[in-house]
Design a protein around this motif. Structure first.
Motif: not given
Ligand SMILES: Cc1cc2nc3c(=O)[nH]c(=O)nc-3n(C[C@H](O)[C@H](O)[C@H](O)COP(=O)(O)O)c2cc1C
Ligand code: SF4
Ligand code: SF4
Length: 236
Positions: A50-54, A80-83, A94-97, A102-104
């Motif tokens: 689980v990570n925030a994009g890296q 990938m989840l919120p950092g 919030e929208e990006k989170r 949803s992607m996860v």
């Protein structure tokens, strides 16, 4: 480090390692957990990093350590989840989170049959430049982590509730005169700062202006139960 001598007696056919990426690699606690696994075991092992994009080379590091024990990492996934690394900022809008959640959810639907059917899937990884550069930074910072708690401080809103002590998986916090004191065996999980109900814990100069965050489905009782679960890196 505390190493558990007796390996875990695992009855299931498949074993999942689900953990956060910390500083582009495995957190100490996950490495300690690997010490608890039996050697030369031919179960189906899978991992969710689980990570925030890296995710970088985290799953490759895991595969290497497992290979040394005679274990095979049959599949490994980048989730990938919120950092939650608050020293660098809040969790984002919030929208990006919600987009990431949803992607996860979609990704989990695709991963589930791979795991259920015990299929082979090469561990996911970041681009080569990240894997090289960030793995180097990981190695440089790894031994510094326990003392990174020197930048924590507590403001006047602390009411001595003791929640920070309870959520700490490293038993790194004691309360002195009702206020937390950090004891330099930190894992940098940041549970203390994220879960303080008074937002009284700060890290460095910038966190007073950053929003606190934890995954919305995780409750305080879950994180306290988790903190009580071995291994306890660097603790007695
Ligand atoms: C000390 C620390 C280091 C982190 N390092 C990374 C990193 O190298 N790469 C990355 O993508 N995310 C990194 N993160 C972010 C977390 O991996 C991510 O926010 C977390 O796994 C989300 O999990 P949660 O939904 O369970 O809160 C780091 C977080 C912490 C606390
Ligand atoms: S959780 Fe916050 S309010 Fe409670 S003791 Fe710790 S710092 Fe103080
Ligand atoms: S809760 Fe996490 S970040 Fe806070 S002191 Fe304990 S190990 Fe360190």
């Amino acid at each position: 480090m505390t190493h558990v001598e007796v390996p875990l007696d695992i009855k299931s056919e498949a074993v999942g390692l689900v953990f956060p990426v910390h500083i582009w690699g495995l957190p100490h606690r996950v490495i300690e957990f690997l010490h608890m696994l039996p050697e030369d075991d031919n179960k189906y092992y899978f991992a969710l990093a689980v990570n925030a994009g890296q995710v970088a080379a985290t799953l490759l590091q895991l595969r290497k350590l497992m290979t040394r024990k005679g274990l095979k990492l049959s599949s490994g996934f980048d989730i990938m989840l919120p950092g939650n690394y608050i020293p660098w900022g809040g969790p984002g809008p919030e929208e990006k989170r919600q987009e990431r959640f949803s992607m996860v959810k979609e990704k989990i639907k695709a991963i589930a049959p791979v795991i259920a059917n015990q299929k082979e899937k090469a561990p996911e990884k970041g681009p080569l430049w990240q894997n090289i550069l960030f793995s180097g930074l990981y190695k440089l910072s790894f031994n510094q982590v326990p003392k990174m708690d020197k930048d924590f401080w507590v403001d006047e809103r602390c009411d001595g509730c003791g929640i920070c002590q309870k959520v700490c998986p490293a038993r790194n916090i004691i309360l002195e005169s009702g206020m937390p004191v950090w004891n330099h065996r930190c894992e940098q999980c940041l549970a203390c700062i994220q879960w303080c109900p008074k937002t009284a814990i700060q890290y460095g100069k910038k966190t007073p202006k950053y929003e606190r965050y934890h995954h919305p489905d995780v409750q305080l009782k879950d994180i306290i139960a988790c903190a009580k679960t071995p291994p306890h890196y660097n603790s007695d």
